[in-house]
Design a protein around this motif. Structure first.
Motif, PDB file in Angstrom:
ATOM      1  N   SER A  93     -18.208  59.486  13.496  1.00  0.00           N
ATOM      2  CA  SER A  93     -18.106  60.884  13.920  1.00  0.00           C
ATOM      3  C   SER A  93     -17.272  61.001  15.188  1.00  0.00           C
ATOM      4  O   SER A  93     -17.432  60.198  16.112  1.00  0.00           O
ATOM      5  CB  SER A  93     -19.512  61.457  14.180  1.00  0.00           C
ATOM      6  OG  SER A  93     -19.443  62.670  14.882  1.00  0.00           O
TER       7      SER A  93
ATOM      8  N   ARG B 210     -14.327  64.258   8.304  1.00  0.00           N
ATOM      9  CA  ARG B 210     -15.152  64.378   9.515  1.00  0.00           C
ATOM     10  C   ARG B 210     -14.313  64.526  10.777  1.00  0.00           C
ATOM     11  O   ARG B 210     -14.783  65.037  11.789  1.00  0.00           O
ATOM     12  CB  ARG B 210     -16.070  63.159   9.649  1.00  0.00           C
ATOM     13  CG  ARG B 210     -17.170  63.127   8.612  1.00  0.00           C
ATOM     14  CD  ARG B 210     -18.233  62.122   8.968  1.00  0.00           C
ATOM     15  NE  ARG B 210     -19.320  62.138   7.987  1.00  0.00           N
ATOM     16  CZ  ARG B 210     -20.420  61.417   8.081  1.00  0.00           C
ATOM     17  NH1 ARG B 210     -20.575  60.595   9.118  1.00  0.00           N
ATOM     18  NH2 ARG B 210     -21.363  61.492   7.161  1.00  0.00           N
TER      19      ARG B 210
ATOM     20  N   PHE C 199     -19.556  66.193   7.018  1.00  0.00           N
ATOM     21  CA  PHE C 199     -20.853  65.786   7.560  1.00  0.00           C
ATOM     22  C   PHE C 199     -21.999  65.987   6.566  1.00  0.00           C
ATOM     23  O   PHE C 199     -23.134  65.596   6.841  1.00  0.00           O
ATOM     24  CB  PHE C 199     -21.134  66.520   8.874  1.00  0.00           C
ATOM     25  CG  PHE C 199     -20.346  65.966  10.027  1.00  0.00           C
ATOM     26  CD1 PHE C 199     -20.693  64.743  10.598  1.00  0.00           C
ATOM     27  CD2 PHE C 199     -19.240  66.645  10.522  1.00  0.00           C
ATOM     28  CE1 PHE C 199     -19.959  64.209  11.644  1.00  0.00           C
ATOM     29  CE2 PHE C 199     -18.500  66.115  11.578  1.00  0.00           C
ATOM     30  CZ  PHE C 199     -18.858  64.894  12.135  1.00  0.00           C
TER      31      PHE C 199
END
Length: 297
Positions: free
Chosen positions: A66, A206, A279
């Protein structure tokens, strides 16, 4: 497959397994459909798959992958963390750093693409090379190639990078730092001949990097055309030979990438939608679907 020469006295362990298991699972709904409905995908087992049925559950991506994870960002050598709120600004900074680092002209107006993976036929890498050779002179885009593979394809890539040093950079095999390249890019190219699920497209989403995918397998299930990425106008040929129509599909979608990138407002909207969708592809969500299947059994 049906197009290959028959092998005498051949034991197919997967065929045996498919007959006797309680349930056949694969890693995306579209790939499950392809195994039953497309002979070139079922490889002579399609009749067994049809009789038994196949359930597809999309793979997940580790939650730690992330741009908001400071530990991950540091390991990946990213300039900073970012979220959906500042994705455009932070990607622009990272992109400029990559362009300067790899000898590409620093330009916010030029879309930067990446290819991440094996240089082989399954990934459609030969289609990328053929399309680039056809259009690079006339199309303003840049490409960083991350990975290695077949010796002839590597050699062709080196020749292409030498011919277009201001447009193509061959990074070769990379570790965690590849995520900084993915995060700084505008597009991730995935023209796979077949792709049971695919991981690179979900990871790149992401980071707000739009996947550019052929219409096959898990790429169809995870990338929404002109919302979270861009679909090629069809699936590419799965044959070993370089198919001219598939090369043309690849060339057309590269030109489309340049066109879409010119609309900054739409690009920003797509980036944010891609991050939100990316996500959702977690192992937690996939595990719940596996649990449901196991409970049914």
């Amino acid at each position: 497959g049906r197009t290959e020469p028959k092998v005498k006295r051949c034991l197919n362990w997967m065929g045996c397994a498919a007959k006797y298991v309680d349930k056949i699972l694969t890693v995306s709904p579209t790939y499950a459909w392809e195994l039953i409905n497309l002979p070139e995908m079922g490889c002579e087992l399609d009749e067994i798959f049809m009789a038994k049925g196949v359930t597809g559950i999309v793979n997940g991506v580790k939650e730690t992958v992330s741009p908001m994870n400071a530990t991950f960002a540091k390991k990946a050598e990213m300039t900073s963390t970012f979220s959906v709120k500042d994705v455009d600004e932070k990607k622009a900074e990272l992109k400029a750093m990559l362009q300067e680092m790899y000898g590409l002209p620093v330009s916010a107006e030029t879309p930067l693409c990446v290819f991440v993976g094996r240089m082989d036929l399954q990934k459609g890498y030969d289609y990328i090379l053929a399309a680039l050779q056809a259009i690079l002179k006339k199309v303003d885009l840049q490409l960083i190639i991350i990975g290695t593979g077949r010796a002839d394809l590597v050699a062709s890539t080196k020749a292409l990078a030498k011919k277009f040093p201001e447009k193509v950079y061959l990074a070769g095999w990379c570790g965690a730092e590849r995520y900084a390249m993915v995060a700084g890019a505008d597009y991730n190219l995935m023209p796979s001949r077949w792709e049971p699920c695919g991981l690179a497209q979900m990871e790149s989403m992401r980071f707000g990097t739009l996947p550019v995918v052929s219409q096959t397998g898990g790429l169809v299930d995870t990338v929404q055309d002109m919302v979270t990425g861009i679909h090629m106008a069809g699936a590419v040929s799965v044959e070993k030979e370089l198919d001219p129509s598939s090369v043309e599909l690849r060339a057309q979608v590269l030109e489309k990438c340049v066109e879409v990138y010119g609309d900054k407002e739409h690009t920003s909207k797509m980036r944010k939608a891609a991050m939100a969708a990316g996500f959702e592809f977690t192992w937690s969500n996939a595990a719940l679907q596996y649990e449901t299947v196991f409970e049914e059994l």
